[in-house]
Design an enzyme around this catalytic site. Structure first.
Site, PDB file in Angstrom:
ATOM      1  CD  GLU A 166      38.562  34.341  36.857  1.00 19.79           C
ATOM      2  OE1 GLU A 166      37.433  34.395  37.362  1.00 19.79           O
ATOM      3  OE2 GLU A 166      39.028  35.248  36.140  1.00 19.79           O
TER       4      GLU A 166
ATOM      5  CD  GLU B 201      33.049  37.620  38.815  1.00 21.05           C
ATOM      6  OE1 GLU B 201      34.136  37.161  38.390  1.00 21.05           O
ATOM      7  OE2 GLU B 201      32.951  38.704  39.433  1.00 21.05           O
TER       8      GLU B 201
ATOM      9  CG  HIS C 270      37.730  38.289  38.094  1.00 22.60           C
ATOM     10  ND1 HIS C 270      38.149  37.933  36.826  1.00 22.60           N
ATOM     11  CD2 HIS C 270      37.699  39.646  38.096  1.00 22.60           C
ATOM     12  CE1 HIS C 270      38.369  39.035  36.113  1.00 22.60           C
ATOM     13  NE2 HIS C 270      38.105  40.072  36.860  1.00 22.60           N
ATOM     14  CG  ASP C 271      39.204  42.620  39.810  1.00 21.10           C
ATOM     15  OD1 ASP C 271      40.046  42.019  39.136  1.00 21.10           O
ATOM     16  OD2 ASP C 271      38.456  43.498  39.346  1.00 21.10           O
TER      17      ASP C 271
END
Length: 351
Positions: free
Chosen positions: A316, A285, A256-257
């Site tokens: 996301e 996640e 998600h980064d």
């Protein structure tokens, strides 16, 4: 018909007022933590009076009327309870299931995360959302002229607050992962935690499943400061270049980064590091559910905004977006496992 339309418009007006002042809730929550109110109530065995709360606050001149107004608001938001004795005695305040998560010395607490997300430097990027839409880029860099990691490395106070917040959420999530993914770890022999920091998450897994040989993998300067854990070895490197070989790969809140292009590079290196027939990728996640009303559905949507406001520009993903990303990354078979936490477990295979 007119009165019905007026009622709808009025309801819409109310909703806008609530959205407009949504920040008041998080600010009041931050205030309660900074004053130590949940801890004071807990230490006195609660419920307690307003004066008892005031006596526990680190100040010689607590403003009781201000304190009363903060408590009244947080009672309304079900953060604290309020009881008015029938004999006319002083109002008593107690903890709720929500405020129990705000105790600083609790084994699991969200207090550090509340303080971090409401830190002034974390709030500033939210004012740049419209600019991001117009121009692209990350809101944090627009607000501060550097990325969040750079600011953390330059400011010891912010770095401490930031790390405390990450540590508290990791503890909560890993407790859910370890206790609700039992079958998933049973057949794992070697497990590499990619982006595992100083190894705390992997140590929890190996402690619960001692048959696993753990490899904690992160940047060299990160693992250089990692403590020794039974059953865990530390390896330094860069997951965009290569990942240590193992029969299973674990990653918590790494994807998600990053945008899809970067995630594809990570997946490519995951494929190289695991056996084709039996290799397993275990991701922790968030899976967005825009059309559903699950316990964490709203929070998932908020987290998505966090990823391009006070964060690194990641995102996301929905079920369909995960499906597309994994398939294009060479993992055609996968399943999503819900756990009692904000993220889910995504189990993916090469075949």
């Amino acid at each position: 018909m007119g009165s019905l339309d007026e009622e709808k418009l009025l309801r819409g007006q109310v909703e806008v007022w609530q959205l407009m002042f949504g920040f008041a809730e998080s600010m009041a929550l931050k205030c309660a933590i900074e004053l130590g109110i949940p801890d004071i109530i807990n230490s006195l065995g609660g419920p307690v009076t307003l004066n008892q709360i005031a006596s526990g606050i680190d100040s010689p001149c607590v403003d009781i009327p201000y304190l009363a107004r903060i408590m009244r608001f947080l009672v309304r938001k079900r953060v604290f309870t309020q009881h008015n004795p029938s004999d006319g005695g002083e109002t008593l305040y107690g903890l709720t299931d929500s405020s129990k998560w705000l105790l600083r010395d609790s084994e699991v607490s969200l207090a550090p995360m509340v303080l971090m997300q409401n830190y002034p430097w974390q709030l500033a990027p939210w004012h740049y959302l419209s600019q991001c839409v117009k121009e692209g880029g990350t809101a944090f860099k627009k607000a501060h002229g550097c990325e969040i990691w750079d600011l953390a490395s330059q400011n010891p106070e912010f770095n401490r607050i930031f790390n405390d917040a990450l540590a508290c959420t990791a503890k909560i999530i890993m407790r859910a992962v370890v206790s609700h993914y039992k079958v998933g770890f049973d057949d794992v022999e070697t497990l590499v935690d990619v982006g595992g920091g100083t190894g705390g998450n992997l140590a929890e897994i190996v402690k619960a499943y001692p048959h696993i040989k753990g490899i904690n993998f992160d940047l060299p300067h990160v693992v250089a400061a990692a403590p020794a854990y039974n059953g865990v070895s530390h390896v330094g490197g860069n997951f965009f270049e290569a990942i240590p070989n193992a029969d299973s790969i674990f990653m918590k809140w790494v994807f998600h980064d990053w945008g899809d292009e970067y995630c594809a590079k990570i997946l490519k290196n995951c494929r190289k590091a695991m056996p084709e027939k039996t290799g397993k990728l275990i991701l922790v996640e968030i899976v967005l559910q825009p059309e559903e009303n699950g316990q964490f559905s709203d929070m998932g949507m908020v987290s998505d905004l966090v990823m391009f406001a006070p964060s690194t520009g990641g995102k996301e993903r929905t079920k369909l977006e995960w499906k597309k990303l994994l398939e294009e990354g060479g993992f055609p078979r996968y399943k999503i496992i819900n756990i009692p936490a904000l993220p889910s477990i995504i189990e993916a295979y090469l075949q």
